[in-house]
Enzyme design. Structure first.
Site, PDB file in Angstrom:
ATOM      1  N   ILE A 108      35.983  17.363  30.671  1.00 25.98           N
ATOM      2  CA  ILE A 108      36.965  16.615  29.888  1.00 25.98           C
ATOM      3  C   ILE A 108      37.869  15.841  30.839  1.00 25.98           C
ATOM      4  O   ILE A 108      38.279  16.371  31.886  1.00 25.98           O
ATOM      5  CB  ILE A 108      37.842  17.597  29.046  1.00 25.98           C
ATOM      6  CG1 ILE A 108      36.965  18.567  28.237  1.00 25.98           C
ATOM      7  CG2 ILE A 108      38.807  16.831  28.146  1.00 25.98           C
ATOM      8  CD1 ILE A 108      36.039  17.933  27.229  1.00 25.98           C
ATOM      9  N   TYR A 163      35.301  30.160  39.439  1.00 27.23           N
ATOM     10  CA  TYR A 163      35.544  29.545  38.129  1.00 27.23           C
ATOM     11  C   TYR A 163      34.458  29.970  37.133  1.00 27.23           C
ATOM     12  O   TYR A 163      34.744  30.374  36.006  1.00 27.23           O
ATOM     13  CB  TYR A 163      35.568  28.018  38.293  1.00 27.23           C
ATOM     14  CG  TYR A 163      35.986  27.260  37.053  1.00 27.23           C
ATOM     15  CD1 TYR A 163      37.321  26.932  36.835  1.00 27.23           C
ATOM     16  CD2 TYR A 163      35.045  26.854  36.104  1.00 27.23           C
ATOM     17  CE1 TYR A 163      37.706  26.225  35.694  1.00 27.23           C
ATOM     18  CE2 TYR A 163      35.417  26.160  34.975  1.00 27.23           C
ATOM     19  CZ  TYR A 163      36.745  25.838  34.772  1.00 27.23           C
ATOM     20  OH  TYR A 163      37.121  25.142  33.645  1.00 27.23           O
ATOM     21  N   ASP A 189      53.988  27.025  30.014  1.00 33.93           N
ATOM     22  CA  ASP A 189      53.357  26.479  31.207  1.00 33.93           C
ATOM     23  C   ASP A 189      54.100  27.052  32.412  1.00 33.93           C
ATOM     24  O   ASP A 189      55.211  27.557  32.289  1.00 33.93           O
ATOM     25  CB  ASP A 189      53.444  24.940  31.222  1.00 33.93           C
ATOM     26  CG  ASP A 189      52.308  24.299  32.019  1.00 33.93           C
ATOM     27  OD1 ASP A 189      51.362  23.759  31.416  1.00 33.93           O
ATOM     28  OD2 ASP A 189      52.360  24.352  33.283  1.00 33.93           O
ATOM     29  N   THR A 240      40.843  15.088  32.236  1.00 35.47           N
ATOM     30  CA  THR A 240      42.217  15.614  32.316  1.00 35.47           C
ATOM     31  C   THR A 240      42.651  15.579  33.778  1.00 35.47           C
ATOM     32  O   THR A 240      41.812  15.413  34.677  1.00 35.47           O
ATOM     33  CB  THR A 240      42.308  17.083  31.846  1.00 35.47           C
ATOM     34  OG1 THR A 240      41.627  17.907  32.814  1.00 35.47           O
ATOM     35  CG2 THR A 240      41.715  17.300  30.476  1.00 35.47           C
ATOM     36  N   LYS A 262      35.034  32.266  33.808  1.00 31.87           N
ATOM     37  CA  LYS A 262      34.759  31.733  32.470  1.00 31.87           C
ATOM     38  C   LYS A 262      33.680  32.556  31.756  1.00 31.87           C
ATOM     39  O   LYS A 262      33.759  32.746  30.539  1.00 31.87           O
ATOM     40  CB  LYS A 262      34.374  30.256  32.542  1.00 31.87           C
ATOM     41  CG  LYS A 262      35.525  29.349  33.019  1.00 31.87           C
ATOM     42  CD  LYS A 262      36.702  29.350  32.059  1.00 31.87           C
ATOM     43  CE  LYS A 262      37.778  28.350  32.447  1.00 31.87           C
ATOM     44  NZ  LYS A 262      38.939  28.382  31.539  1.00 31.87           N
TER      45      LYS A 262
HETATM   46  N1  LIG Z   1      38.998  19.490  32.198  1.00 31.22           N
HETATM   47  C1  LIG Z   1      37.798  19.988  32.037  1.00 31.22           C
HETATM   48  O1  LIG Z   1      36.777  19.345  32.317  1.00 31.22           O
HETATM   49  C2  LIG Z   1      37.620  21.380  31.496  1.00 31.22           C
HETATM   50  C3  LIG Z   1      36.332  21.769  31.101  1.00 31.22           C
HETATM   51  C4  LIG Z   1      36.131  23.030  30.579  1.00 31.22           C
HETATM   52  C5  LIG Z   1      37.196  23.911  30.470  1.00 31.22           C
HETATM   53  N2  LIG Z   1      38.432  23.508  30.880  1.00 31.22           N
HETATM   54  C6  LIG Z   1      39.502  24.481  30.762  1.00 31.22           C
HETATM   55  O2  LIG Z   1      40.518  23.978  29.922  1.00 31.22           O
HETATM   56  C7  LIG Z   1      41.771  24.535  30.304  1.00 31.22           C
HETATM   57  C8  LIG Z   1      42.790  23.420  30.508  1.00 31.22           C
HETATM   58  O3  LIG Z   1      42.329  22.572  31.529  1.00 31.22           O
HETATM   59  P1  LIG Z   1      42.851  21.074  31.722  1.00 31.22           P
HETATM   60  O4  LIG Z   1      41.684  20.304  32.170  1.00 31.22           O
HETATM   61  O5  LIG Z   1      43.627  20.641  30.548  1.00 31.22           O
HETATM   62  O6  LIG Z   1      43.804  21.295  32.998  1.00 31.22           O
HETATM   63  P2  LIG Z   1      45.204  20.618  33.439  1.00 31.22           P
HETATM   64  O7  LIG Z   1      45.304  20.856  34.896  1.00 31.22           O
HETATM   65  O8  LIG Z   1      45.316  19.237  32.901  1.00 31.22           O
HETATM   66  O9  LIG Z   1      46.257  21.526  32.668  1.00 31.22           O
HETATM   67  C9  LIG Z   1      46.377  22.895  32.940  1.00 31.22           C
HETATM   68  C10 LIG Z   1      47.804  23.323  32.700  1.00 31.22           C
HETATM   69  O10 LIG Z   1      47.883  24.729  33.007  1.00 31.22           O
HETATM   70  C11 LIG Z   1      49.035  24.954  33.768  1.00 31.22           C
HETATM   71  N3  LIG Z   1      48.852  26.130  34.616  1.00 31.22           N
HETATM   72  C12 LIG Z   1      48.135  26.242  35.763  1.00 31.22           C
HETATM   73  N4  LIG Z   1      48.247  27.471  36.258  1.00 31.22           N
HETATM   74  C13 LIG Z   1      49.032  28.170  35.407  1.00 31.22           C
HETATM   75  C14 LIG Z   1      49.522  29.493  35.383  1.00 31.22           C
HETATM   76  N5  LIG Z   1      49.240  30.378  36.359  1.00 31.22           N
HETATM   77  N6  LIG Z   1      50.296  29.873  34.346  1.00 31.22           N
HETATM   78  C15 LIG Z   1      50.613  28.995  33.361  1.00 31.22           C
HETATM   79  N7  LIG Z   1      50.199  27.722  33.344  1.00 31.22           N
HETATM   80  C16 LIG Z   1      49.412  27.321  34.361  1.00 31.22           C
HETATM   81  C17 LIG Z   1      49.250  23.691  34.594  1.00 31.22           C
HETATM   82  O11 LIG Z   1      50.603  23.567  35.011  1.00 31.22           O
HETATM   83  C18 LIG Z   1      48.815  22.612  33.605  1.00 31.22           C
HETATM   84  O12 LIG Z   1      49.919  22.140  32.840  1.00 31.22           O
HETATM   85  C19 LIG Z   1      41.499  25.365  31.552  1.00 31.22           C
HETATM   86  O13 LIG Z   1      41.325  26.727  31.198  1.00 31.22           O
HETATM   87  C20 LIG Z   1      40.196  24.789  32.064  1.00 31.22           C
HETATM   88  O14 LIG Z   1      39.468  25.717  32.838  1.00 31.22           O
HETATM   89  C21 LIG Z   1      38.669  22.265  31.386  1.00 31.22           C
END
Ligand SMILES: NC(=O)c1ccc[n+]([C@@H]2O[C@H](COP(=O)([O-])OP(=O)(O)OC[C@H]3O[C@@H](n4cnc5c(N)ncnc54)[C@H](O)[C@@H]3O)[C@@H](O)[C@H]2O)c1
Length: 251
Positions: A190, A157, A38, A192, A161
């Site tokens: 999701i 975004y 991270d 989060t 994606k």
């Molecule tokens: N939450 C949703 O609804 C959702 C939906 C579809 C896809 N996603 C994808 O799932 C993945 C995780 O999302 P999440 O919701 O768990 O997000 P989150 O913000 O809870 O967690 C993301 C993590 O990535 C880390 N991060 C951010 N930039 C970074 C970088 N440059 N290098 C290394 N680490 C980095 C952050 O510190 C954090 O710990 C992402 O790719 C997001 O696009 C999320």
């Protein structure tokens, strides 16, 4: 009973929070040794501490996924600590600014593409060569429903994606003969920190209604699919986009 990922080495980017953290926990629960990565030291260190409390083998390596050198060092750290690499989950991602294309902040565009798209390419650029000497591996790239359809005010975004899905398919074609499987997972919305940081409670209620199941997903529900793709149970699955989206794309 033997666990499904016994003796496997996995790395997960963005594993300090949300979906990535749930994936790291689940891979470890199936017996993998896990490199938690991270950009946020505290989140990553705390995640590893909790995994160790549960008796799992895990280390934290700080890496910014927008930087190729960080990926190179991350893979080297996995090989040094655990002897190789079998599973890589390119999960780190950011939401980015919210604005229509004609007003989209230029620096915001660059940042989202750097983390969400370039980060996945840089990841595979170093992860796959480390898997080849093991006779294969499994790469799982976290895309989104927004890797399949558009969404207002989120062009960077959505573009990133969609790019991840194309990149996944190309890498799968290239490395199929060497038994590296490459798949994309497309979560619906999701619950989060990423979502809760960026959206009002009203917006979240609206989003819930866009899923056939009438609710947002939980990180664990994504981790289940990712873990299956990581195991030999998915041995004939590559180049695929798998939705875990509560029916978001069904309409
Ligand atoms: N939450 C949703 O609804 C959702 C939906 C579809 C896809 N996603 C994808 O799932 C993945 C995780 O999302 P999440 O919701 O768990 O997000 P989150 O913000 O809870 O967690 C993301 C993590 O990535 C880390 N991060 C951010 N930039 C970074 C970088 N440059 N290098 C290394 N680490 C980095 C952050 O510190 C954090 O710990 C992402 O790719 C997001 O696009 C999320």
């Amino acid at each position: 009973m033997t666990k499904l990922l016994e003796n496997k080495v996995a790395l997960v980017t963005g594993a300090g929070s949300g979906i990535g953290q749930a994936i790291a926990y689940q891979l470890a629960a199936e017996g993998a040794r896990v490199v938690v990565s991270d950009i946020n030291d505290r989140a990553g260190t705390e995640t590893v501490a909790r995994m160790k409390d549960l008796g799992h083998a895990a280390i934290f390596v700080r890496a910014d996924t927008a930087k190729p050198a960080d990926h190179e060092a991350l893979v080297a750290a996995a090989v040094k600590a655990f002897g190789g690499l079998d599973i890589a989950v390119n999960n780190a991602g950011i939401g980015g600014p919210s604005a229509p294309v004609g007003e989209y902040p230029l620096d915001g565009w660059d940042k989202v593409i750097a983390v969400n798209l370039n980060g996945v390419f840089y990841g595979m650029r170093y992860q796959i060569p480390a898997m080849l000497p093991r006779g294969g591996g499994s790469v799982i790239n976290i895309a989104s429903v927004l890797g399949q359809v558009g969404f207002r005010s989120s062009s960077a975004y959505v573009a990133a994606k969609h790019g991840v899905v194309g990149l996944t398919r190309s890498a799968a074609l290239e490395y199929g003969p060497q038994k590296v499987r490459v798949n994309a997972v497309g979560p619906g919305f999701i619950r989060t920190p990423l979502l809760e940081k960026n959206l009002s409670p009203e917006a979240i209620t609206h989003l819930e209604g866009m899923h056939a199941l009438g609710r947002l997903g939980e990180s664990q529900e994504i981790a289940e699919l990712v873990t299956w793709l990581a195991t030999e149970r998915a041995s004939f699955v590559t180049g695929a986009y798998y939705a875990a989206d509560g029916g978001y794309l069904a309409q």
